[in-house]
Design an enzyme around this catalytic site. Structure first.
Site, PDB file in Angstrom:
ATOM      1  N   SER A  87      -6.907  -9.465 -11.844  1.00 31.82           N
ATOM      2  CA  SER A  87      -6.830  -8.546 -12.983  1.00 31.82           C
ATOM      3  C   SER A  87      -7.694  -9.093 -14.110  1.00 31.82           C
ATOM      4  CB  SER A  87      -5.379  -8.453 -13.472  1.00 31.82           C
ATOM      5  OG  SER A  87      -5.322  -7.827 -14.733  1.00 31.82           O
TER       6      SER A  87
ATOM      7  N   ALA B  96      -0.926 -15.695 -15.646  1.00 32.98           N
ATOM      8  CA  ALA B  96      -1.007 -16.972 -14.912  1.00 32.98           C
ATOM      9  C   ALA B  96      -1.142 -16.704 -13.410  1.00 32.98           C
ATOM     10  CB  ALA B  96       0.235 -17.819 -15.189  1.00 32.98           C
TER      11      ALA B  96
ATOM     12  N   SER C 269       7.517  -3.148   0.283  1.00 37.01           N
ATOM     13  CA  SER C 269       8.732  -3.971   0.241  1.00 37.01           C
ATOM     14  C   SER C 269       9.988  -3.119   0.261  1.00 37.01           C
ATOM     15  CB  SER C 269       8.729  -4.912  -0.971  1.00 37.01           C
ATOM     16  OG  SER C 269       8.925  -4.194  -2.157  1.00 37.01           O
TER      17      SER C 269
ATOM     18  N   ILE D  36      -6.155   0.599 -14.651  1.00 34.10           N
ATOM     19  CA  ILE D  36      -6.209   1.583 -13.570  1.00 34.10           C
ATOM     20  C   ILE D  36      -4.949   2.442 -13.663  1.00 34.10           C
ATOM     21  CG2 ILE D  36      -6.455   1.922 -11.076  1.00 34.10           C
ATOM     22  CD1 ILE D  36      -8.804   0.377 -12.505  1.00 34.10           C
TER      23      ILE D  36
ATOM     24  N   LYS E 119      -2.456 -14.065 -11.980  1.00 31.31           N
ATOM     25  CA  LYS E 119      -3.761 -13.462 -11.675  1.00 31.31           C
ATOM     26  C   LYS E 119      -4.902 -14.469 -11.849  1.00 31.31           C
ATOM     27  CE  LYS E 119      -2.144  -9.527 -10.432  1.00 31.31           C
ATOM     28  NZ  LYS E 119      -2.284  -9.092  -9.037  1.00 31.31           N
TER      29      LYS E 119
ATOM     30  N   ALA F 235       0.824  -1.224   0.000  1.00 30.33           N
ATOM     31  CA  ALA F 235       0.000   0.000   0.000  1.00 30.33           C
ATOM     32  C   ALA F 235       0.850   1.264   0.000  1.00 30.33           C
ATOM     33  CB  ALA F 235      -0.973  -0.014   1.173  1.00 30.33           C
ATOM     34  N   SER F 236       2.124   1.154  -0.330  1.00 24.51           N
ATOM     35  CA  SER F 236       2.972   2.354  -0.308  1.00 24.51           C
ATOM     36  C   SER F 236       2.701   3.251  -1.508  1.00 24.51           C
ATOM     37  CB  SER F 236       4.448   1.960  -0.265  1.00 24.51           C
ATOM     38  OG  SER F 236       4.721   0.986  -1.251  1.00 24.51           O
TER      39      SER F 236
ATOM     40  N   TYR G 185       2.324 -12.872 -15.613  1.00 29.09           N
ATOM     41  CA  TYR G 185       1.360 -12.056 -14.857  1.00 29.09           C
ATOM     42  C   TYR G 185      -0.054 -12.648 -14.969  1.00 29.09           C
ATOM     43  CZ  TYR G 185      -1.048  -7.737 -13.391  1.00 29.09           C
ATOM     44  OH  TYR G 185      -1.831  -6.814 -12.746  1.00 29.09           O
TER      45      TYR G 185
HETATM   46  P1  NAP Z   1       2.070  -0.354  -7.996  1.00 26.95           P
HETATM   47  O1  NAP Z   1       1.721   1.084  -8.121  1.00 26.95           O
HETATM   48  O2  NAP Z   1       3.274  -0.848  -8.718  1.00 26.95           O
HETATM   49  O3  NAP Z   1       2.195  -0.731  -6.436  1.00 26.95           O
HETATM   50  C1  NAP Z   1       2.550  -2.026  -6.048  1.00 26.95           C
HETATM   51  C2  NAP Z   1       2.616  -2.101  -4.544  1.00 26.95           C
HETATM   52  O4  NAP Z   1       3.009  -3.443  -4.173  1.00 26.95           O
HETATM   53  C3  NAP Z   1       3.655  -1.172  -3.942  1.00 26.95           C
HETATM   54  O5  NAP Z   1       3.186  -0.662  -2.715  1.00 26.95           O
HETATM   55  C4  NAP Z   1       4.858  -2.094  -3.707  1.00 26.95           C
HETATM   56  O6  NAP Z   1       5.679  -1.667  -2.621  1.00 26.95           O
HETATM   57  C5  NAP Z   1       4.140  -3.379  -3.318  1.00 26.95           C
HETATM   58  N1  NAP Z   1       4.987  -4.559  -3.492  1.00 26.95           N
HETATM   59  C6  NAP Z   1       5.641  -4.974  -4.599  1.00 26.95           C
HETATM   60  N2  NAP Z   1       6.305  -6.119  -4.339  1.00 26.95           N
HETATM   61  C7  NAP Z   1       6.046  -6.431  -3.045  1.00 26.95           C
HETATM   62  C8  NAP Z   1       6.436  -7.492  -2.179  1.00 26.95           C
HETATM   63  N3  NAP Z   1       7.239  -8.483  -2.603  1.00 26.95           N
HETATM   64  N4  NAP Z   1       5.976  -7.503  -0.901  1.00 26.95           N
HETATM   65  C9  NAP Z   1       5.179  -6.506  -0.453  1.00 26.95           C
HETATM   66  N5  NAP Z   1       4.771  -5.478  -1.215  1.00 26.95           N
HETATM   67  C10 NAP Z   1       5.211  -5.443  -2.498  1.00 26.95           C
HETATM   68  O7  NAP Z   1       0.851  -1.288  -8.488  1.00 26.95           O
HETATM   69  P2  NAP Z   1      -0.718  -0.985  -8.620  1.00 26.95           P
HETATM   70  O8  NAP Z   1      -0.994  -0.549 -10.014  1.00 26.95           O
HETATM   71  O9  NAP Z   1      -1.164  -0.162  -7.487  1.00 26.95           O
HETATM   72  O10 NAP Z   1      -1.303  -2.475  -8.510  1.00 26.95           O
HETATM   73  C11 NAP Z   1      -1.745  -3.028  -7.266  1.00 26.95           C
HETATM   74  C12 NAP Z   1      -2.348  -4.403  -7.542  1.00 26.95           C
HETATM   75  O11 NAP Z   1      -3.400  -4.286  -8.500  1.00 26.95           O
HETATM   76  C13 NAP Z   1      -1.342  -5.383  -8.150  1.00 26.95           C
HETATM   77  O12 NAP Z   1      -1.573  -6.681  -7.646  1.00 26.95           O
HETATM   78  C14 NAP Z   1      -1.661  -5.337  -9.629  1.00 26.95           C
HETATM   79  O13 NAP Z   1      -1.292  -6.527 -10.291  1.00 26.95           O
HETATM   80  C15 NAP Z   1      -3.162  -5.153  -9.591  1.00 26.95           C
HETATM   81  N6  NAP Z   1      -3.704  -4.572 -10.825  1.00 26.95           N
HETATM   82  C16 NAP Z   1      -3.339  -3.332 -11.239  1.00 26.95           C
HETATM   83  C17 NAP Z   1      -3.880  -2.824 -12.405  1.00 26.95           C
HETATM   84  C18 NAP Z   1      -3.543  -1.462 -12.908  1.00 26.95           C
HETATM   85  O14 NAP Z   1      -3.999  -1.109 -14.011  1.00 26.95           O
HETATM   86  N7  NAP Z   1      -2.782  -0.652 -12.199  1.00 26.95           N
HETATM   87  C19 NAP Z   1      -4.778  -3.583 -13.156  1.00 26.95           C
HETATM   88  C20 NAP Z   1      -5.125  -4.845 -12.694  1.00 26.95           C
HETATM   89  C21 NAP Z   1      -4.594  -5.330 -11.515  1.00 26.95           C
HETATM   90  P3  NAP Z   1       7.236  -1.212  -2.876  1.00 26.95           P
HETATM   91  O15 NAP Z   1       7.184   0.027  -3.700  1.00 26.95           O
HETATM   92  O16 NAP Z   1       7.775  -1.021  -1.521  1.00 26.95           O
HETATM   93  O17 NAP Z   1       7.862  -2.371  -3.630  1.00 26.95           O
END
Ligand code: NAP
Length: 249
Positions: free
Chosen positions: A144, A159, A38, A190, A161, A14-15, A157
């Site tokens: 996703s 696989a 992380s 998103i 999801k 959630a960072s 990715y």
């Molecule tokens: P994001 O902006 O890249 O943020 C990812 C978050 O996950 C960051 O807080 C990161 O923290 C944390 N993280 C990564 N590796 C980690 C680990 N090993 N342990 C704990 N935390 C970890 O991604 P987002 O777009 O918000 O996506 C969030 C979720 O929604 C993901 O599962 C993604 O696959 C899913 N999703 C996103 C979209 C989209 O369009 N954005 C669409 C479909 C699904 P650090 O920075 O500290 O690494």
């Protein structure tokens, strides 16, 4: 009365991005929020302060969701810090390492599966005992649309999801009799830091192809999480909700 008044919630990753959006909306709805990152410590600590200012308990934890032992230790620490109850778990942490199958390195397949999918096993197992004792809990997995329909260049990715969806439905079947619900959200496109890396022309093309003609916001996803986390969805389990502006229609 706020929808999540006094509920304890764990959100992984959630960072920034969607995780931050969920944490903000949940705190506004009265939830105490424990969340992980992380490596992004500065934004995580800033978010902790921002949430506390909304009058709830909030704490950031550095924890690698792909590690079974770190996930167990995290949940033990949250239980200690938040008074022994965990009402909601949101498995949101995720990464992409895109490439065509022909060019995809084995480590890029493995790391995406470990961080996106194995993490869900780690965290769900870690909260299970507490939720069983409470005879109540809601687990939300961030899948996703790509896990539903596939995507060229994202075998790893997609696989991971799709695996989350099978996991979600199985947990719903296993734990339903104890009033523990498990649902998945399948976001479409998103607009977060994860998508900022993409070419603007490609992004505009995607927006044009979405029936609602826009990318989703983190708040759009947070609101769907709010539904699954609260008693508004008390009779809903094992479901996948596409939050995609109609993309999969
Ligand atoms: P994001 O902006 O890249 O943020 C990812 C978050 O996950 C960051 O807080 C990161 O923290 C944390 N993280 C990564 N590796 C980690 C680990 N090993 N342990 C704990 N935390 C970890 O991604 P987002 O777009 O918000 O996506 C969030 C979720 O929604 C993901 O599962 C993604 O696959 C899913 N999703 C996103 C979209 C989209 O369009 N954005 C669409 C479909 C699904 P650090 O920075 O500290 O690494």
């Amino acid at each position: 009365m706020k929808l999540l008044e006094g509920k304890n919630v764990i959100i992984t990753g959630a960072s920034r991005g969607i995780g931050t959006g969920i944490a903000q909306v949940f705190a506004e709805n009265g939830a105490n929020v424990a969340f992980t990152y992380s490596s992004s410590e500065a934004p995580a600590l800033a978010l902790e302060k921002e949430l506390e200012a909304k009058g709830v308990k909030a704490k950031a934890y550095k924890s690698n969701a792909a590690s079974f032992s770190e996930s167990e230790a995290l949940v033990a620490k949250v239980l200690e810090d938040f008074g022994g109850a965990i009402d909601v778990l949101i498995n949101n942490a995720g990464i992409t390492k895109d490439n065509l199958l022909m060019r995809m390195a084995e480590e890029d397949f493995d790391s995406v599966i470990e961080i996106n999918l194995k993490s869900v096993f780690n965290m769900t197992k870690a909260v299970q005992r507490t939720m069983l004792k409470q005879r109540k809990g809601s687990i939300i997995n961030m899948s996703s649309v790509v896990g539903v329909k596939g995507n060229a260049g994202q075998t790893n990715y997609a696989a991971s999801k799709a695996g989350m969806i099978g996991f979600t439905k199985s947990v719903a079947l296993e734990l339903g009799s104890r009033n523990i619900r498990c649902n998945a959200i399948a976001p479409g496109f998103i607009e977060t830091e994860m998508t900022e890396k993409l070419d603007e022309k490609v992004v505009q093309g995607w927006r044009n192809g979405i029936p609602l003609k826009r990318g989703g916001s983190t708040e759009d996803i947070a609101n769907a999480c709010l539904f699954f986390a609260s008693d508004l969805s008390a009779y809903v389990t094992g479901q996948v909700l596409n939050v995609d502006g109609g993309m999969l229609t």
